[in-house]
Design an enzyme around this catalytic site. Structure first.
Site, PDB file in Angstrom:
ATOM      1  N   GLY A 160       0.777  -1.235   0.000  1.00 17.82           N
ATOM      2  CA  GLY A 160       0.000   0.000   0.000  1.00 17.82           C
ATOM      3  C   GLY A 160       0.805   1.279   0.000  1.00 17.82           C
ATOM      4  O   GLY A 160       0.333   2.333   0.438  1.00 17.82           O
ATOM      5  N   HIS A 184       1.444   1.107 -13.279  1.00 20.30           N
ATOM      6  CA  HIS A 184       2.248  -0.058 -13.661  1.00 20.30           C
ATOM      7  C   HIS A 184       3.724   0.349 -13.555  1.00 20.30           C
ATOM      8  O   HIS A 184       4.097   1.424 -14.042  1.00 20.30           O
ATOM      9  CB  HIS A 184       1.899  -0.529 -15.072  1.00 20.30           C
ATOM     10  CG  HIS A 184       2.665  -1.750 -15.470  1.00 20.30           C
ATOM     11  ND1 HIS A 184       2.343  -3.011 -15.010  1.00 20.30           N
ATOM     12  CD2 HIS A 184       3.777  -1.894 -16.228  1.00 20.30           C
ATOM     13  CE1 HIS A 184       3.217  -3.876 -15.484  1.00 20.30           C
ATOM     14  NE2 HIS A 184       4.095  -3.229 -16.225  1.00 20.30           N
ATOM     15  N   ASN A 232       1.602   3.015  -2.587  1.00 22.00           N
ATOM     16  CA  ASN A 232       0.938   3.943  -3.513  1.00 22.00           C
ATOM     17  C   ASN A 232      -0.326   4.525  -2.872  1.00 22.00           C
ATOM     18  O   ASN A 232      -0.617   5.705  -3.053  1.00 22.00           O
ATOM     19  CB  ASN A 232       0.603   3.235  -4.831  1.00 22.00           C
ATOM     20  CG  ASN A 232       1.810   3.130  -5.743  1.00 22.00           C
ATOM     21  OD1 ASN A 232       2.212   4.110  -6.332  1.00 22.00           O
ATOM     22  ND2 ASN A 232       2.407   1.961  -5.822  1.00 22.00           N
ATOM     23  N   ASP A 292      -2.979  -3.938 -18.877  1.00 22.76           N
ATOM     24  CA  ASP A 292      -2.016  -2.833 -19.080  1.00 22.76           C
ATOM     25  C   ASP A 292      -2.088  -2.271 -20.503  1.00 22.76           C
ATOM     26  O   ASP A 292      -1.095  -1.815 -21.048  1.00 22.76           O
ATOM     27  CB  ASP A 292      -0.567  -3.327 -18.799  1.00 22.76           C
ATOM     28  CG  ASP A 292      -0.428  -3.894 -17.393  1.00 22.76           C
ATOM     29  OD1 ASP A 292       0.362  -4.839 -17.226  1.00 22.76           O
ATOM     30  OD2 ASP A 292      -1.132  -3.411 -16.486  1.00 22.76           O
ATOM     31  N   ARG A 338     -15.086 -17.702  -9.603  1.00 24.09           N
ATOM     32  CA  ARG A 338     -14.639 -16.336  -9.885  1.00 24.09           C
ATOM     33  C   ARG A 338     -15.842 -15.405 -10.166  1.00 24.09           C
ATOM     34  O   ARG A 338     -15.857 -14.248  -9.759  1.00 24.09           O
ATOM     35  CB  ARG A 338     -13.671 -16.301 -11.089  1.00 24.09           C
ATOM     36  CG  ARG A 338     -13.142 -14.920 -11.476  1.00 24.09           C
ATOM     37  CD  ARG A 338     -12.524 -14.142 -10.343  1.00 24.09           C
ATOM     38  NE  ARG A 338     -11.351 -14.752  -9.761  1.00 24.09           N
ATOM     39  CZ  ARG A 338     -10.134 -14.204  -9.777  1.00 24.09           C
ATOM     40  NH1 ARG A 338      -9.954 -13.036 -10.342  1.00 24.09           N
ATOM     41  NH2 ARG A 338      -9.108 -14.798  -9.212  1.00 24.09           N
ATOM     42  N   GLU A 386       6.355   6.213  -9.267  1.00 25.02           N
ATOM     43  CA  GLU A 386       4.979   5.819  -8.931  1.00 25.02           C
ATOM     44  C   GLU A 386       4.315   6.796  -7.975  1.00 25.02           C
ATOM     45  O   GLU A 386       3.180   7.265  -8.215  1.00 25.02           O
ATOM     46  CB  GLU A 386       4.965   4.418  -8.321  1.00 25.02           C
ATOM     47  CG  GLU A 386       5.446   3.352  -9.279  1.00 25.02           C
ATOM     48  CD  GLU A 386       5.435   1.989  -8.655  1.00 25.02           C
ATOM     49  OE1 GLU A 386       4.489   1.675  -7.920  1.00 25.02           O
ATOM     50  OE2 GLU A 386       6.369   1.219  -8.919  1.00 25.02           O
ATOM     51  N   GLN A 414      10.673   7.489  -7.046  1.00 24.88           N
ATOM     52  CA  GLN A 414      10.897   8.586  -8.003  1.00 24.88           C
ATOM     53  C   GLN A 414       9.785   8.703  -9.044  1.00 24.88           C
ATOM     54  O   GLN A 414       9.655   9.735  -9.696  1.00 24.88           O
ATOM     55  CB  GLN A 414      12.246   8.400  -8.722  1.00 24.88           C
ATOM     56  CG  GLN A 414      13.439   8.491  -7.781  1.00 24.88           C
ATOM     57  CD  GLN A 414      14.763   8.375  -8.536  1.00 24.88           C
ATOM     58  OE1 GLN A 414      14.820   8.439  -9.759  1.00 24.88           O
ATOM     59  NE2 GLN A 414      15.853   8.203  -7.791  1.00 24.88           N
ATOM     60  N   ASN A 471      -4.789   2.673 -13.406  1.00 24.31           N
ATOM     61  CA  ASN A 471      -3.851   1.698 -12.826  1.00 24.31           C
ATOM     62  C   ASN A 471      -2.441   2.273 -12.883  1.00 24.31           C
ATOM     63  O   ASN A 471      -2.101   3.023 -13.803  1.00 24.31           O
ATOM     64  CB  ASN A 471      -3.914   0.392 -13.637  1.00 24.31           C
ATOM     65  CG  ASN A 471      -2.966  -0.678 -13.088  1.00 24.31           C
ATOM     66  OD1 ASN A 471      -2.934  -0.929 -11.889  1.00 24.31           O
ATOM     67  ND2 ASN A 471      -2.177  -1.267 -13.964  1.00 24.31           N
TER      68      ASN A 471
HETATM   69  C1  GRF Z   1       4.346  -1.546  -6.883  1.00 28.17           C
HETATM   70  O1  GRF Z   1       5.547  -1.846  -7.563  1.00 28.17           O
HETATM   71  C2  GRF Z   1       3.292  -1.149  -7.890  1.00 28.17           C
HETATM   72  O2  GRF Z   1       3.797  -0.499  -9.026  1.00 28.17           O
HETATM   73  C3  GRF Z   1       2.756  -2.447  -8.297  1.00 28.17           C
HETATM   74  O3  GRF Z   1       2.612  -3.131  -7.067  1.00 28.17           O
HETATM   75  C4  GRF Z   1       3.757  -2.805  -6.252  1.00 28.17           C
HETATM   76  C5  GRF Z   1       3.357  -2.639  -4.808  1.00 28.17           C
HETATM   77  O4  GRF Z   1       2.653  -1.458  -4.703  1.00 28.17           O
HETATM   78  N1  GRF Z   1       1.533  -2.269  -9.046  1.00 28.17           N
HETATM   79  P1  GRF Z   1       2.106  -0.928  -3.256  1.00 28.17           P
HETATM   80  O5  GRF Z   1       3.316  -0.720  -2.362  1.00 28.17           O
HETATM   81  O6  GRF Z   1       1.209  -1.982  -2.689  1.00 28.17           O
HETATM   82  O7  GRF Z   1       1.410   0.355  -3.576  1.00 28.17           O
END
Ligand code: GRF
Length: 209
Positions: A11, A109, A13, A150, A65, A180, A178, A107
């Site tokens: 988490g 990536h 991000n 993606d 699913r 994300e 740097q 998203n």
């Molecule tokens: C990160 O490298 C992100 O780019 C990818 O998942 C990884 C973990 O992200 N999508 P986070 O620390 O859980 O935000």
């Protein structure tokens, strides 16, 4: 703008979004909920500390699913988002959700799409592939989510240098710090300001008013 953030892991991000809202770098935006597919994810801890409502459903909790997808969509609908943000989220987005939130799911990536992306390219695997190829520059991409993996229209990208001796972990950390954690909050702020449009499958960003 009401956003739901979908997470699966650490988490960082999500934390970047929370901090950017607190600092006023993301304007007119509220996280109405955090959705997670993994009860042990530290991302849930970050949401609780920030006082954000969470919901956690795993495909493993469902007999198939399709029933998970129904529960996932119903849960997200309840948060009534204007925008869904996938931040380190490792579950496929059901077509029903892509349709209902067309042009309103983004998203992050950890590569410069179209390099090192698509099925099987997530987390450290992305950086392992970049190092194996010997690229001198990698980075991160924020894009809209469409029916593919993606493959949706690109909103923002940020390049990051690959250094001699980088390991996948070192490169991942540099790209997170740097790139994300910079472009994901920036993209959300631009969308909240109505500056991001899609025309002929390409993203047009209008000037700051
Ligand atoms: C990160 O490298 C992100 O780019 C990818 O998942 C990884 C973990 O992200 N999508 P986070 O620390 O859980 O935000």
């Amino acid at each position: 703008m009401r956003i739901v953030v979908c997470v699966s892991g650490g988490g960082t991000n999500l934390q970047a979004i929370i901090d950017a809202i607190d600092k006023g770098e993301i304007r007119n935006t509220e996280i109405t909920g955090v959705f997670c597919n993994n009860k042990g994810a530290y991302a849930l801890e970050r949401a609780h500390k920030a006082g954000i409502e969470t919901a956690c459903l795993s495909p493993k909790d469902f007999e198939d699913r399709e029933s998970f997808n129904k529960g996932f969509l119903k849960t997200v609908d309840k948060f009534n988002p204007d925008l869904i943000v996938l931040a380190g989220f490792l579950v496929n987005i059901p077509a029903t959700m892509v349709d209902r939130y067309k042009g309103r799911i983004i998203n992050i990536h950890p590569s410069l799409i179209p390099s090192f992306c698509g099925v099987g390219y997530y987390g450290l695997k992305v950086h392992e592939a970049a190092l194996k190829r010997g690229v001198k520059v990698s980075g991160a991409t924020v894009h809209f989510v469409d029916a593919g993996t993606d493959t949706g229209p690109i909103i923002l990208q940020k390049a990051v240098e690959v250094l001699q001796g980088d390991t996948p972990e070192v490169l991942q950390k540099r790209i997170m710090e740097q790139a994300e954690w910079v472009i994901l909050p920036k993209a959300i702020d631009m969308i909240a300001a109505g500056r991001v449009k899609i025309a002929d499958g390409k993203v047009i960003i209008s000037e700051e008013q």
